[in-house]
Scaffold this motif. Structure first.
Motif, PDB file in Angstrom:
ATOM      1  N   GLN A 161       0.862  -1.180   0.000  1.00 53.38           N
ATOM      2  CA  GLN A 161       0.000   0.000   0.000  1.00 53.38           C
ATOM      3  C   GLN A 161       0.893   1.224   0.000  1.00 53.38           C
ATOM      4  OE1 GLN A 161      -2.511   0.184   3.525  1.00 53.38           O
ATOM      5  NE2 GLN A 161      -1.322  -1.438   4.435  1.00 53.38           N
ATOM      6  N   TYR A 162       0.403   2.273  -0.681  1.00 54.43           N
ATOM      7  CA  TYR A 162       1.244   3.449  -0.835  1.00 54.43           C
ATOM      8  C   TYR A 162       0.410   4.672  -1.190  1.00 54.43           C
ATOM      9  CZ  TYR A 162       0.737   2.240  -5.784  1.00 54.43           C
ATOM     10  OH  TYR A 162       0.221   1.937  -7.018  1.00 54.43           O
TER      11      TYR A 162
ATOM     12  N   PHE B  51      -8.477  24.910   4.405  1.00 61.46           N
ATOM     13  CA  PHE B  51      -7.472  24.002   3.857  1.00 61.46           C
ATOM     14  C   PHE B  51      -8.120  23.036   2.883  1.00 61.46           C
ATOM     15  CE2 PHE B  51      -8.717  21.658   7.741  1.00 61.46           C
ATOM     16  CZ  PHE B  51      -9.011  20.405   7.216  1.00 61.46           C
ATOM     17  N   ILE B  52      -7.261  22.448   2.046  1.00 60.42           N
ATOM     18  CA  ILE B  52      -7.679  21.421   1.092  1.00 60.42           C
ATOM     19  C   ILE B  52      -6.671  20.275   1.193  1.00 60.42           C
ATOM     20  CG2 ILE B  52      -8.071  20.832  -1.332  1.00 60.42           C
ATOM     21  CD1 ILE B  52      -8.592  23.860  -1.803  1.00 60.42           C
ATOM     22  N   VAL B  53      -7.185  19.064   1.350  1.00 61.71           N
ATOM     23  CA  VAL B  53      -6.351  17.867   1.362  1.00 61.71           C
ATOM     24  C   VAL B  53      -6.803  16.987   0.208  1.00 61.71           C
ATOM     25  CG1 VAL B  53      -5.651  15.790   2.626  1.00 61.71           C
ATOM     26  CG2 VAL B  53      -6.143  17.886   3.876  1.00 61.71           C
ATOM     27  N   GLU B  54      -5.848  16.505  -0.567  1.00 66.11           N
ATOM     28  CA  GLU B  54      -6.129  15.516  -1.609  1.00 66.11           C
ATOM     29  C   GLU B  54      -5.185  14.345  -1.387  1.00 66.11           C
ATOM     30  OE1 GLU B  54      -5.870  17.378  -5.435  1.00 66.11           O
ATOM     31  OE2 GLU B  54      -7.586  18.662  -5.040  1.00 66.11           O
ATOM     32  N   LEU B  55      -5.752  13.163  -1.276  1.00 63.05           N
ATOM     33  CA  LEU B  55      -4.965  11.950  -1.052  1.00 63.05           C
ATOM     34  C   LEU B  55      -5.435  10.873  -2.013  1.00 63.05           C
ATOM     35  CD1 LEU B  55      -2.960  10.146   0.520  1.00 63.05           C
ATOM     36  CD2 LEU B  55      -4.826   9.669   2.128  1.00 63.05           C
ATOM     37  N   ASP B  56      -4.493  10.301  -2.727  1.00 63.78           N
ATOM     38  CA  ASP B  56      -4.746   9.158  -3.601  1.00 63.78           C
ATOM     39  C   ASP B  56      -3.966   8.001  -2.980  1.00 63.78           C
ATOM     40  OD1 ASP B  56      -5.193   7.398  -5.660  1.00 63.78           O
ATOM     41  OD2 ASP B  56      -4.402   8.698  -7.241  1.00 63.78           O
ATOM     42  N   TYR B  57      -4.685   7.109  -2.300  1.00 63.14           N
ATOM     43  CA  TYR B  57      -4.065   6.025  -1.548  1.00 63.14           C
ATOM     44  C   TYR B  57      -4.403   4.696  -2.219  1.00 63.14           C
ATOM     45  CZ  TYR B  57      -2.174   3.640   2.511  1.00 63.14           C
ATOM     46  OH  TYR B  57      -1.398   2.875   3.344  1.00 63.14           O
ATOM     47  N   VAL B  58      -3.368   3.884  -2.475  1.00 67.37           N
ATOM     48  CA  VAL B  58      -3.542   2.668  -3.276  1.00 67.37           C
ATOM     49  C   VAL B  58      -3.116   1.446  -2.485  1.00 67.37           C
ATOM     50  CG1 VAL B  58      -2.884   1.508  -5.427  1.00 67.37           C
ATOM     51  CG2 VAL B  58      -3.071   4.004  -5.368  1.00 67.37           C
TER      52      VAL B  58
END
Length: 173
Positions: free
Chosen positions: A27-28, A89-96
Motif C-alpha cells: 500500500q502506498y 485548507f484542502i487535502v487531496e490523497l490518492d491512496y492505493v
C-alpha cells in the motif's frame, strides 16, 4: 468398517464454494497534497468554525500478476469557515492498495474490489489525513468511517441514470 454412500437418486452433493483469499501485498500514497489556504491568506481569529466536505472516489485495475489488483481510494477534503465561506485548507490523497485476490467469482469481483478492498486500507488513509491536517496547524481531522457499500450502490445508480438519460436523448438530425 462402514462406508457412507451417496443417496440412491444419484444426486451429487453441492460443491463447496472456493475459499476467498485476500491479502494486501503493498500500500502506498500515489499522491498527497495539503494546501493551507488560511495561512496563505493570513486568516486568523477565534471566529473560525470549520465546515468540512469530504469527497471519495474509487478505482480498481487488474495488474499483470495473476489475481493482483490495484485499488485506489481518492479523497478530496475541503474545509471552509462557516461564517464567511473562506477556504481554510484542502487535502487531496490518492491512496492505493495492491491486493492478491483468489476465490472470488468473476461476477462478484467488481463489488468486492470496490467495497471490501477500500474498507481494508481506509484506516491507513484516515491516519495520513489526520497527521497531515495536524502537521498543517489544524486539529487532526479524524474522518468518519466511509460506507463503501453505500458509495458503490450510489455509483451504480448514477451510472444507470446516466445510461437512461443517454438512451432518451433525441436523435441528431
Amino acid at each position: 468398517m462402514t462406508e457412507t454412500q451417496a443417496p440412491g437418486n444419484g444426486a451429487q452433493p453441492a460443491a463447496t464454494p472456493p475459499k476467498v483469499n485476500m491479502r494486501i501485498l503493498a500500500q502506498y500514497m500515489r499522491d498527497l497534497s495539503f494546501e493551507n489556504v488560511a495561512a496563505q491568506k493570513k486568516l486568523q481569529g477565534s471566529n473560525v468554525q470549520p465546515d468540512i466536505q469530504v469527497q471519495v472516489s474509487l478505482d480498481a485495475n487488474k495488474r499483470e500478476g495473476e489475481n493482483q489488483y490495484d485499488v485506489a481510494t481518492k479523497f478530496k477534503i475541503t474545509s471552509k469557515n462557516k461564517s464567511d465561506d473562506q477556504v481554510l485548507f484542502i487535502v487531496e490523497l490518492d491512496y492505493v492498495g495492491l491486493f492478491l485476490i483468489e476465490g472470488v467469482p468473476q461476477e462478484q469481483l467488481h463489488p468486492f474490489l470496490l467495497i471490501e478492498c477500500p474498507r481494508m486500507i481506509f484506516p491507513f488513509a484516515r491516519r495520513i489525513i489526520s497527521d497531515v491536517t495536524r502537521d498543517g496547524g489544524f486539529p487532526p481531522l479524524n474522518l468518519d468511517t466511509v460506507d463503501f457499500l453505500a458509495l458503490y450502490k450510489q455509483e451504480l445508480q448514477r451510472q444507470a441514470a446516466l445510461q437512461a438519460q443517454q438512451g432518451q436523448a433525441p436523435a441528431p438530425n
